[in-house]
Write an enzyme that holds these catalytic residues in place. Structure first.
Site, PDB file in Angstrom:
ATOM      1  N   ASP A 153       0.878  -1.170   0.000  1.00 49.53           N
ATOM      2  CA  ASP A 153       0.000   0.000   0.000  1.00 49.53           C
ATOM      3  C   ASP A 153       0.916   1.222   0.000  1.00 49.53           C
ATOM      4  OD1 ASP A 153      -1.568   2.172   0.756  1.00 49.53           O
ATOM      5  OD2 ASP A 153      -2.712   1.034   2.237  1.00 49.53           O
ATOM      6  N   GLY A 172      -9.722   5.210  -5.551  1.00 49.33           N
ATOM      7  CA  GLY A 172      -8.491   4.454  -5.768  1.00 49.33           C
ATOM      8  C   GLY A 172      -7.345   4.941  -4.895  1.00 49.33           C
ATOM      9  N   VAL A 173      -6.178   5.020  -5.494  1.00 53.79           N
ATOM     10  CA  VAL A 173      -4.983   5.397  -4.726  1.00 53.79           C
ATOM     11  C   VAL A 173      -5.086   6.848  -4.243  1.00 53.79           C
ATOM     12  CG1 VAL A 173      -3.544   6.071  -6.714  1.00 53.79           C
ATOM     13  CG2 VAL A 173      -2.477   5.125  -4.666  1.00 53.79           C
ATOM     14  N   ASP A 174      -5.741   7.683  -5.028  1.00 52.13           N
ATOM     15  CA  ASP A 174      -5.952   9.092  -4.651  1.00 52.13           C
ATOM     16  C   ASP A 174      -6.741   9.170  -3.330  1.00 52.13           C
ATOM     17  OD1 ASP A 174      -5.994  11.833  -4.905  1.00 52.13           O
ATOM     18  OD2 ASP A 174      -7.445  11.894  -6.542  1.00 52.13           O
ATOM     19  N   SER A 186      -2.630   5.367 -13.881  1.00 53.67           N
ATOM     20  CA  SER A 186      -3.637   5.207 -14.956  1.00 53.67           C
ATOM     21  C   SER A 186      -4.166   3.790 -15.146  1.00 53.67           C
ATOM     22  CB  SER A 186      -3.116   5.702 -16.325  1.00 53.67           C
ATOM     23  OG  SER A 186      -3.168   7.107 -16.413  1.00 53.67           O
ATOM     24  N   THR A 187      -3.655   2.815 -14.363  1.00 44.97           N
ATOM     25  CA  THR A 187      -4.069   1.427 -14.641  1.00 44.97           C
ATOM     26  C   THR A 187      -5.292   0.979 -13.835  1.00 44.97           C
ATOM     27  OG1 THR A 187      -2.616   0.450 -12.961  1.00 44.97           O
ATOM     28  CG2 THR A 187      -1.692   0.780 -15.166  1.00 44.97           C
ATOM     29  N   GLY A 188      -5.882   1.899 -13.059  1.00 45.58           N
ATOM     30  CA  GLY A 188      -7.109   1.589 -12.325  1.00 45.58           C
ATOM     31  C   GLY A 188      -8.303   2.059 -13.142  1.00 45.58           C
ATOM     32  N   VAL A 189      -9.052   2.994 -12.596  1.00 45.44           N
ATOM     33  CA  VAL A 189     -10.260   3.457 -13.301  1.00 45.44           C
ATOM     34  C   VAL A 189      -9.927   4.147 -14.627  1.00 45.44           C
ATOM     35  CG1 VAL A 189     -11.738   3.644 -11.273  1.00 45.44           C
ATOM     36  CG2 VAL A 189     -10.409   5.618 -11.985  1.00 45.44           C
ATOM     37  N   TYR A 190      -8.703   4.601 -14.805  1.00 46.81           N
ATOM     38  CA  TYR A 190      -8.336   5.248 -16.074  1.00 46.81           C
ATOM     39  C   TYR A 190      -8.060   4.248 -17.201  1.00 46.81           C
ATOM     40  CZ  TYR A 190      -8.263  10.057 -14.267  1.00 46.81           C
ATOM     41  OH  TYR A 190      -8.602  11.290 -13.765  1.00 46.81           O
TER      42      TYR A 190
HETATM   43  P1  ADP Z   1      -6.038   5.912 -12.118  1.00 46.03           P
HETATM   44  O1  ADP Z   1      -7.231   6.809 -12.024  1.00 46.03           O
HETATM   45  O2  ADP Z   1      -4.752   6.662 -12.458  1.00 46.03           O
HETATM   46  O3  ADP Z   1      -6.262   4.709 -12.963  1.00 46.03           O
HETATM   47  P2  ADP Z   1      -6.417   4.339  -9.658  1.00 46.03           P
HETATM   48  O4  ADP Z   1      -6.244   4.808  -8.265  1.00 46.03           O
HETATM   49  O5  ADP Z   1      -7.785   3.926 -10.097  1.00 46.03           O
HETATM   50  O6  ADP Z   1      -5.785   5.484 -10.598  1.00 46.03           O
HETATM   51  O7  ADP Z   1      -5.429   3.132  -9.923  1.00 46.03           O
HETATM   52  C1  ADP Z   1      -4.055   3.260 -10.157  1.00 46.03           C
HETATM   53  C2  ADP Z   1      -3.342   2.067  -9.586  1.00 46.03           C
HETATM   54  O8  ADP Z   1      -3.196   2.231  -8.183  1.00 46.03           O
HETATM   55  C3  ADP Z   1      -4.072   0.736  -9.771  1.00 46.03           C
HETATM   56  O9  ADP Z   1      -3.122  -0.228 -10.224  1.00 46.03           O
HETATM   57  C4  ADP Z   1      -4.568   0.389  -8.374  1.00 46.03           C
HETATM   58  O10 ADP Z   1      -4.618  -1.015  -8.163  1.00 46.03           O
HETATM   59  C5  ADP Z   1      -3.498   1.013  -7.535  1.00 46.03           C
HETATM   60  N1  ADP Z   1      -3.824   1.327  -6.138  1.00 46.03           N
HETATM   61  C6  ADP Z   1      -5.027   1.584  -5.568  1.00 46.03           C
HETATM   62  N2  ADP Z   1      -4.887   1.845  -4.251  1.00 46.03           N
HETATM   63  C7  ADP Z   1      -3.554   1.756  -3.975  1.00 46.03           C
HETATM   64  C8  ADP Z   1      -2.751   1.910  -2.808  1.00 46.03           C
HETATM   65  N3  ADP Z   1      -3.300   2.200  -1.614  1.00 46.03           N
HETATM   66  N4  ADP Z   1      -1.404   1.734  -2.924  1.00 46.03           N
HETATM   67  C9  ADP Z   1      -0.840   1.435  -4.107  1.00 46.03           C
HETATM   68  N5  ADP Z   1      -1.533   1.293  -5.246  1.00 46.03           N
HETATM   69  C10 ADP Z   1      -2.873   1.446  -5.186  1.00 46.03           C
END
Ligand code: ADP
Length: 182
Positions: A13, A35-37, A123-127
């Site tokens: 994390d 997500g990570v944000d 960018s590999t999550g919701v983007y």
């Molecule tokens: P984006 O909008 O840029 O795609 P996301 O947050 O949806 O961003 O996802 C980006 C990446 O971060 C994904 O691979 C997701 O699995 C990962 N992620 C989500 N939460 C965490 C965290 N707490 N620590 C590290 N990586 C994370």
């Protein structure tokens, strides 16, 4: 002799990483998100959002990066960057923007004399950026930067993978850096 910057990939994390700066995959509004944000804003507390509002009144463009305090996080800074929404661009333009996000994040780190930085997989999550392609683009950009004069100021870049699967993608893409995937 200047030490060679290190590159590593870990499963974890990003909010728990003990580095000078963690990178946030933010959106261009720069007011928090999912997500990570969301995880970074939750762990960092309200100081992160306050600083986003003060420092980025008009948000941040895709491919750009900027820093804020890290609030309650163990890191000293958060470097916010905005990756591309994959479906909004041609594949080559999405790649250019993704690499720009990595490069600008590293430039921010160097500008503030930071030594250690951790990245999520931008960018590999919701983007929706395909993971293998994003990993290749990220590695190409980061290794190019580390080999440059500016990059030699950095000691450690960590790719912080949220899942075993994501870590395996890094290991498969660059076994020379991360060891072979099991
Ligand atoms: P984006 O909008 O840029 O795609 P996301 O947050 O949806 O961003 O996802 C980006 C990446 O971060 C994904 O691979 C997701 O699995 C990962 N992620 C989500 N939460 C965490 C965290 N707490 N620590 C590290 N990586 C994370």
């Amino acid at each position: 002799m200047v030490p060679m910057p290190q590159l590593t990939a870990v499963r974890g994390d990003i909010t728990t990483q003990q580095v000078d700066a963690i990178v946030n995959a933010a959106n261009s509004a720069m007011r928090g998100g999912g997500g990570v944000d969301g995880a970074i804003h939750r762990a960092g507390g309200p100081a992160v959002l306050e600083d986003c509002i003060a420092r980025f009144p008009r948000g941040l463009a895709t491919g750009d990066a900027g820093w804020t305090t890290a609030g309650d996080l163990p890191s000293r800074w958060v470097i916010h960057t905005v990756g591309p929404v994959y479906s909004e661009h041609s594949p080559s333009e999405a790649r250019r923007l993704l690499q720009s996000a990595y490069r600008h994040s590293l430039l921010e780190a160097v500008r503030h004399q930071l030594r250690t930085v951790a990245f999520p997989s931008i960018s590999t999550g919701v983007y929706g950026y395909p993971k293998e392609d994003a990993t290749k683009a990220a590695l190409e950009e980061v290794t190019t930067f580390l080999a440059s004069e500016a990059g030699s100021a950095l000691q450690l870049v960590v790719f912080c993978c949220f899942s075993e699967h994501d870590l395996a993608v890094y290991q498969r893409t660059a076994p020379i850096f991360f060891g072979a995937a099991l």
